[in-house]
Each structure stands twice: as structure tokens, then as C-alpha cells.
Design a protein around this motif. Structure first.
Motif, PDB file in Angstrom:
ATOM      1  N   VAL A  92      46.826  50.798  30.368  1.00 51.44           N
ATOM      2  CA  VAL A  92      46.975  52.019  31.162  1.00 51.44           C
ATOM      3  C   VAL A  92      46.305  51.852  32.520  1.00 51.44           C
ATOM      4  CG1 VAL A  92      47.101  53.548  29.137  1.00 51.44           C
ATOM      5  CG2 VAL A  92      44.882  53.071  30.193  1.00 51.44           C
ATOM      6  N   SER A  93      46.730  52.692  33.445  1.00 52.05           N
ATOM      7  CA  SER A  93      46.090  52.750  34.752  1.00 52.05           C
ATOM      8  C   SER A  93      44.695  53.337  34.589  1.00 52.05           C
ATOM      9  CB  SER A  93      46.918  53.638  35.692  1.00 52.05           C
ATOM     10  OG  SER A  93      46.173  53.961  36.846  1.00 52.05           O
ATOM     11  N   GLU A  94      43.714  52.727  35.227  1.00 48.00           N
ATOM     12  CA  GLU A  94      42.353  53.242  35.138  1.00 48.00           C
ATOM     13  C   GLU A  94      42.252  54.606  35.804  1.00 48.00           C
ATOM     14  OE1 GLU A  94      37.770  51.815  36.002  1.00 48.00           O
ATOM     15  OE2 GLU A  94      39.415  50.605  36.767  1.00 48.00           O
ATOM     16  N   ARG A  95      43.055  54.854  36.828  1.00 47.20           N
ATOM     17  CA  ARG A  95      42.996  56.125  37.553  1.00 47.20           C
ATOM     18  C   ARG A  95      43.668  57.269  36.823  1.00 47.20           C
ATOM     19  NH1 ARG A  95      46.040  54.861  42.310  1.00 47.20           N
ATOM     20  NH2 ARG A  95      46.549  52.966  41.239  1.00 47.20           N
ATOM     21  N   THR A  96      44.807  56.996  36.172  1.00 50.66           N
ATOM     22  CA  THR A  96      45.572  58.092  35.572  1.00 50.66           C
ATOM     23  C   THR A  96      45.515  58.127  34.047  1.00 50.66           C
ATOM     24  OG1 THR A  96      47.633  56.830  35.419  1.00 50.66           O
ATOM     25  CG2 THR A  96      47.212  58.025  37.496  1.00 50.66           C
ATOM     26  N   GLY A  97      45.207  56.990  33.427  1.00 49.92           N
ATOM     27  CA  GLY A  97      45.222  56.920  31.968  1.00 49.92           C
ATOM     28  C   GLY A  97      46.625  56.852  31.394  1.00 49.92           C
ATOM     29  N   ARG A  98      47.615  56.584  32.241  1.00 50.34           N
ATOM     30  CA  ARG A  98      49.015  56.529  31.824  1.00 50.34           C
ATOM     31  C   ARG A  98      49.558  55.106  31.982  1.00 50.34           C
ATOM     32  NH1 ARG A  98      50.991  61.251  31.001  1.00 50.34           N
ATOM     33  NH2 ARG A  98      53.139  60.943  31.626  1.00 50.34           N
ATOM     34  N   ALA A 105      53.499  46.497  35.855  1.00 52.71           N
ATOM     35  CA  ALA A 105      53.345  45.650  34.668  1.00 52.71           C
ATOM     36  C   ALA A 105      53.810  44.224  34.974  1.00 52.71           C
ATOM     37  CB  ALA A 105      54.122  46.226  33.483  1.00 52.71           C
ATOM     38  N   PHE A 106      54.866  44.095  35.768  1.00 53.10           N
ATOM     39  CA  PHE A 106      55.356  42.769  36.163  1.00 53.10           C
ATOM     40  C   PHE A 106      54.305  42.047  37.006  1.00 53.10           C
ATOM     41  CE2 PHE A 106      57.555  39.816  38.954  1.00 53.10           C
ATOM     42  CZ  PHE A 106      58.336  39.106  38.046  1.00 53.10           C
ATOM     43  N   THR A 134      39.927  41.893  32.368  1.00 51.41           N
ATOM     44  CA  THR A 134      40.204  40.549  32.839  1.00 51.41           C
ATOM     45  C   THR A 134      40.315  40.614  34.357  1.00 51.41           C
ATOM     46  OG1 THR A 134      42.593  40.852  32.732  1.00 51.41           O
ATOM     47  CG2 THR A 134      41.522  39.971  30.749  1.00 51.41           C
ATOM     48  N   PHE A 135      40.467  39.457  35.012  1.00 53.68           N
ATOM     49  CA  PHE A 135      40.654  39.455  36.465  1.00 53.68           C
ATOM     50  C   PHE A 135      41.917  40.240  36.837  1.00 53.68           C
ATOM     51  CE2 PHE A 135      38.367  35.096  36.845  1.00 53.68           C
ATOM     52  CZ  PHE A 135      37.146  35.711  36.651  1.00 53.68           C
ATOM     53  N   SER A 136      42.992  40.058  36.049  1.00 52.08           N
ATOM     54  CA  SER A 136      44.236  40.772  36.354  1.00 52.08           C
ATOM     55  C   SER A 136      44.066  42.281  36.186  1.00 52.08           C
ATOM     56  CB  SER A 136      45.396  40.254  35.504  1.00 52.08           C
ATOM     57  OG  SER A 136      45.076  40.275  34.140  1.00 52.08           O
ATOM     58  N   ASP A 137      43.253  42.722  35.226  1.00 48.93           N
ATOM     59  CA  ASP A 137      42.962  44.152  35.080  1.00 48.93           C
ATOM     60  C   ASP A 137      42.253  44.671  36.325  1.00 48.93           C
ATOM     61  OD1 ASP A 137      43.895  44.754  32.416  1.00 48.93           O
ATOM     62  OD2 ASP A 137      42.164  43.675  31.627  1.00 48.93           O
ATOM     63  N   LYS A 138      41.288  43.919  36.828  1.00 44.87           N
ATOM     64  CA  LYS A 138      40.535  44.348  38.006  1.00 44.87           C
ATOM     65  C   LYS A 138      41.456  44.440  39.223  1.00 44.87           C
ATOM     66  CE  LYS A 138      35.999  42.874  36.520  1.00 44.87           C
ATOM     67  NZ  LYS A 138      35.510  44.228  36.369  1.00 44.87           N
ATOM     68  N   ILE A 139      42.342  43.458  39.377  1.00 37.45           N
ATOM     69  CA  ILE A 139      43.269  43.449  40.509  1.00 37.45           C
ATOM     70  C   ILE A 139      44.230  44.628  40.426  1.00 37.45           C
ATOM     71  CG2 ILE A 139      45.224  42.199  41.510  1.00 37.45           C
ATOM     72  CD1 ILE A 139      43.696  39.607  40.652  1.00 37.45           C
ATOM     73  N   ASP A 141      43.856  47.397  38.557  1.00 36.90           N
ATOM     74  CA  ASP A 141      43.197  48.666  38.245  1.00 36.90           C
ATOM     75  C   ASP A 141      43.683  49.228  36.907  1.00 36.90           C
ATOM     76  OD1 ASP A 141      41.343  50.618  38.874  1.00 36.90           O
ATOM     77  OD2 ASP A 141      42.785  51.866  39.943  1.00 36.90           O
ATOM     78  N   THR A 142      43.675  48.350  35.878  1.00 34.29           N
ATOM     79  CA  THR A 142      44.137  48.742  34.547  1.00 34.29           C
ATOM     80  C   THR A 142      43.031  48.569  33.517  1.00 34.29           C
ATOM     81  OG1 THR A 142      45.000  46.503  34.157  1.00 34.29           O
ATOM     82  CG2 THR A 142      46.564  48.149  34.983  1.00 34.29           C
ATOM     83  N   LEU A 143      43.223  49.234  32.386  1.00 35.29           N
ATOM     84  CA  LEU A 143      42.315  49.124  31.253  1.00 35.29           C
ATOM     85  C   LEU A 143      43.148  48.872  29.999  1.00 35.29           C
ATOM     86  CD1 LEU A 143      40.015  52.229  31.827  1.00 35.29           C
ATOM     87  CD2 LEU A 143      39.384  49.828  32.166  1.00 35.29           C
TER      88      LEU A 143
END
Length: 147
Positions: A92-98, A105-106, A134-139, A141-143
Motif C-alpha cells: 500500500v501507499s504509505e500516504r493513503t494506505g491504499r 506497481a510497475f 526495502t529500497f524500492s519501498d522507500k523510493i 513510498d510504499t509499505l
């Protein structure tokens, strides 16, 4: 001036709670399942196709790409790929939770190249990171969260 607060995902540290951060093992398991779901049919098409027609490599490549695009579509629209669904986690997006949508995703999947460099450190980063990213999560902004 009226200030509106952006919706925030309620992140819990308790692994049993929906919305809690997903553990490293669940993330690894989900990635392995996704890789098998996409990789096995592609490999079978390669070996079967190679013995039947010369286009075995082309067919297996098309099957593999179509499989990954389907995994990315599912992850982007529902937050869960086949592997994530089996491991009860979601992206999910860290900002929206959606869920992040197909495009993000791509890019997330492409950004995972950075997780592999150097020496796969990005894949191990959730073991030490407060948000288990992970690094990709940080880039992106996902959780990864429990569902």
C-alpha cells in the motif's frame, strides 16, 4: 485557510493486527511464490516449446512477461499479488494506505533492481528498518502490511 489532513495508514507493530507491518519472512515467501507462479509456466513453455517448435524461447518469454504484468496488475489494483495473498500481506501507499495502482506497481517492480544492488542489501534492509521497507519501498513510498 482550511487545513485538511491527508488520510494516514494506521500502522501497528503487532503482526496479528491488520495494517501491521509485514514481516521479512512473509515478504520473502510472497516473492518466492510469485516467482514460481510466473517462472514455472515460462520454463515449461521453453522446454516443451523448444522440442516442438523453434519459437520455444519466444513463447516462454511472452508467457513470462504476461505473467509478470498480471502479477503487477493484481498488486497495483488490489495491493496483493498471488504470493502476497497467500502470505496475507499487501502493498500500500504509505500516504493513503491504499493500493498504488498499476503504474506505480510497475515502477516498484523495476525499482527492485536497486534492492539487488549491491549484494542484495535492499532485500535485507527490512530486517533493520523501522518501517521494514526495502529500497524500492522507500523510493516508491510504499509499505508492506499484514492483511
Amino acid at each position: 485557510m482550511h487545513y485538511t489532513q491527508k488520510p494516514q495508514l494506521e500502522v501497528h507493530r503487532d503482526h496479528g493486527t491488520p495494517g501491521a507491518l509485514a514481516g521479512w519472512g512473509a515478504r520473502v515467501g510472497a516473492k518466492l511464490i510469485d516467482t514460481l507462479v510466473v517462472g514455472v509456466p515460462g520454463t515449461l513453455f521453453y522446454y516443451v516449446g523448444e522440442s516442438v517448435i523453434e519459437a520455444g524461447l519466444l513463447i516462454s518469454t511472452v508467457v513470462s512477461i504476461a505473467g509478470w504484468l498480471w502479477v503487477i496488475y493484481e498488486m497495483g489494483t488490489t495491493g496483493q499479488s498471488i504470493g502476497k495473498r497467500r502470505m496475507n500481506i499487501g502493498l500500500v501507499s504509505e500516504r493513503t494506505g491504499r493500493p498504488v495502482g498499476f503504474g506505480r506497481a510497475f515502477v516498484y517492480e523495476v525499482a527492485q533492481i536497486l534492492d539487488a544492488l549491491p549484494l542484495g542489501i535492499g532485500y535485507l534492509w527490512p530486517l533493520f528498518d523501522e518501517k521494514r521497507q526495502t529500497f524500492s519501498d522507500k523510493i516508491m513510498d510504499t509499505l508492506a502490511v499484514r492483511t
